[in-house]
Motif scaffolding. Structure first.
Motif, PDB file in Angstrom:
ATOM      1  N   ARG A 211     -37.295 -14.328   6.945  1.00  0.00           N
ATOM      2  CA  ARG A 211     -35.984 -14.964   6.941  1.00  0.00           C
ATOM      3  C   ARG A 211     -36.050 -16.303   6.204  1.00  0.00           C
ATOM      4  O   ARG A 211     -36.955 -17.113   6.434  1.00  0.00           O
ATOM      5  N   ASN A 328     -33.819 -13.376   1.305  1.00  0.00           N
ATOM      6  CA  ASN A 328     -33.449 -12.980   2.660  1.00  0.00           C
ATOM      7  C   ASN A 328     -32.569 -14.024   3.330  1.00  0.00           C
ATOM      8  O   ASN A 328     -32.994 -15.168   3.530  1.00  0.00           O
ATOM      9  N   SER A 331     -29.674 -13.519  10.135  1.00  0.00           N
ATOM     10  CA  SER A 331     -30.210 -13.879  11.446  1.00  0.00           C
ATOM     11  C   SER A 331     -31.576 -13.238  11.642  1.00  0.00           C
ATOM     12  O   SER A 331     -32.068 -12.495  10.789  1.00  0.00           O
ATOM     13  N   GLU A 332     -32.185 -13.512  12.774  1.00  0.00           N
ATOM     14  CA  GLU A 332     -33.484 -12.913  13.077  1.00  0.00           C
ATOM     15  C   GLU A 332     -33.380 -11.402  13.209  1.00  0.00           C
ATOM     16  O   GLU A 332     -34.326 -10.677  12.929  1.00  0.00           O
ATOM     17  N   LEU A 335     -30.890  -9.168   8.511  1.00  0.00           N
ATOM     18  CA  LEU A 335     -31.054  -9.864   7.244  1.00  0.00           C
ATOM     19  C   LEU A 335     -30.400  -9.087   6.112  1.00  0.00           C
ATOM     20  O   LEU A 335     -30.289  -7.867   6.167  1.00  0.00           O
TER      21      LEU A 335
END
Length: 419
Positions: A211, A328, A331-332, A335
């Motif tokens: 990320r 990228n 969010s966690e 992506l």
């Protein structure tokens, strides 16, 4: 086949499966090694379903003699039509219906059996036929890819010996595991290419998945959306909307790919794409080439749709150049590998402005200035505009009407694009 030979072949399959040997080469190496150890195979076929937007699965074939059959083939849906009839007459379908994992057939009995292809194998001199269905567990299945089918023949009059059948029972699952592994890699590449785009997929599969990891690049951005798509969608039946969108998406995406661009995102009927490289003048020319190819594609598409009494349209296209962050973003848990930055907002505004000035192509001043002198000859200014949400006004350019109206100019422009 001796136990030591069997173990050596298993080790070879495991090793080659780990290194990524292609499926048809795995099958060829397997069959040739079996024959070298006295297991008299004459033909081997392995079939596995897959995840692909067009194909239902793939087959891999080896013959002991020269044949016009392909070593690797892909097949479409077997859910209907002649493909369904052929599938329902196959040995594999019979085995699935009856819960069988293995089936042995004396091909001398082929005339009395209503299985597809069995008679053809007997006519080609094969004497004995062995088929397997190896089912995957629930956690090992991937969509339709839930089992592996294979069949094996010999030309020996007495058929397979029991020891040979035992050897194949031991060896084929290992071959199947290696082929399944190769197919899973192919599925990952296919899904990445289809859902992320060609370059983004390669970046992700090479490990760029963290990320916030982005690259700052200069690129030509393309943004297009269909003319009057909302009105058309409201005037046609619900079952016609998706084919309508697919037809025109195909025309756009084919043109972008043929010109060397990468499609980054489909946004309703909109397409965001980019062209980039060391020479940005070449990237600009590639974007113009894609626009020209799209117009050619859409002309052929509209002719087909009009002949079928279906609605037709075209697209507005905006072209711009600038720096973007490529990588990228998200969010966690979710992506997206895409581009962001002011340039992305500007190119969508430029495409929207096409409606106001009634031009199907608009290019920014930055795009125009970076073209070589030959390319600038084919674009003309449409005026100076302040784009919504953009703090500065700029000239916007479109193709000179002579490009469409004059055959000599058309030919000159096409030669420029092909250069």
């Amino acid at each position: 086949m001796k136990l030591t030979s069997r173990l050596a072949l298993m080790n070879w399959l495991a090793g080659q499966g780990l290194t990524g040997l292609p499926e048809n080469e795995l099958l060829r190496g397997f069959c040739e090694r079996c024959r070298a150890e006295g297991l008299d195979l004459s033909r081997g076929l392995v079939v596995i379903d897959t995840l692909h937007p067009i194909y239902e699965g793939r087959g891999f074939l080896w013959n002991d003699r020269a044949s016009n059959e392909r070593e690797m083939f892909e097949y479409g849906s077997t859910a209907e039509g002649d493909a369904n009839k052929s599938w329902r007459r196959s040995v594999f379908f019979h085995m699935l219906e009856h819960g069988d994992d293995e089936m042995v057939i004396d091909l001398a009995d082929a005339p009395s059996m209503d299985f597809s292809q069995i008679g053809d194998l007997a006519e080609k001199g094969h004497k004995h036929y062995l088929a397997f269905v190896h089912r995957f567990g629930e956690s090992g299945a991937l969509g339709l890819m839930d089992c592996l089918y294979s069949c094996w023949t010999t030309r020996r009059d007495e058929g397979f010996e029991e020891a040979e059948l035992e050897a194949l029972r031991d060896l084929v699952p290992v071959l199947g595991l290696a082929i399944k592994s190769a197919q899973q890699m192919d599925i990952a590449r296919t899904l990445g290419r289809v859902y992320l785009g060609r370059d983004a997929s390669e970046q992700v599969l090479r490990g760029r998945i963290s990320r916030g990891v982005t690259e700052r690049i200069k690129a030509v951005l393309w943004y297009s959306d269909l003319r009057g798509s909302t009105g058309i969608s409201e005037s046609i039946g619900p079952d016609e909307i998706i084919p309508f969108l697919n037809d025109y998406a195909q025309a756009v995406i084919d043109a972008i790919h043929e010109a060397g661009g990468d499609v980054l995102k489909l946004i309703g009927d909109g397409v965001l794409a980019m062209f980039w490289g060391e020479d940005m003048a070449d990237a600009r020319r590639a974007a113009l080439r894609a626009e020209h190819l799209f117009r050619r594609n859409v002309a052929a598409l509209n002719a087909r749709r009009a002949a079928a009494g279906r609605p037709t349209t075209s697209a507005y296209i905006g072209l711009h150049v600038g720096e973007v962050f490529y990588g990228n973003i998200g969010s966690e848990d979710r992506l997206d590998f895409t581009v962001v930055g002011p340039t992305v907002n500007e190119v969508s505004r430029i495409a929207s402005m096409s409606r106001s000035v009634d031009r199907e192509l608009l290019a920014s001043a930055e795009f125009y200035k970076g073209l070589d002198a030959a390319g600038r000859r084919y674009l003309v200014s449409t005026g100076r505009y302040a784009l919504r949400g953009i703090g500065r006004a700029q000239d916007l350019y479109t193709l000179d009407p002579e490009v469409d109206a004059s055959e000599p100019v058309t030919g000159s422009y096409e030669r420029y694009l092909a250069n």
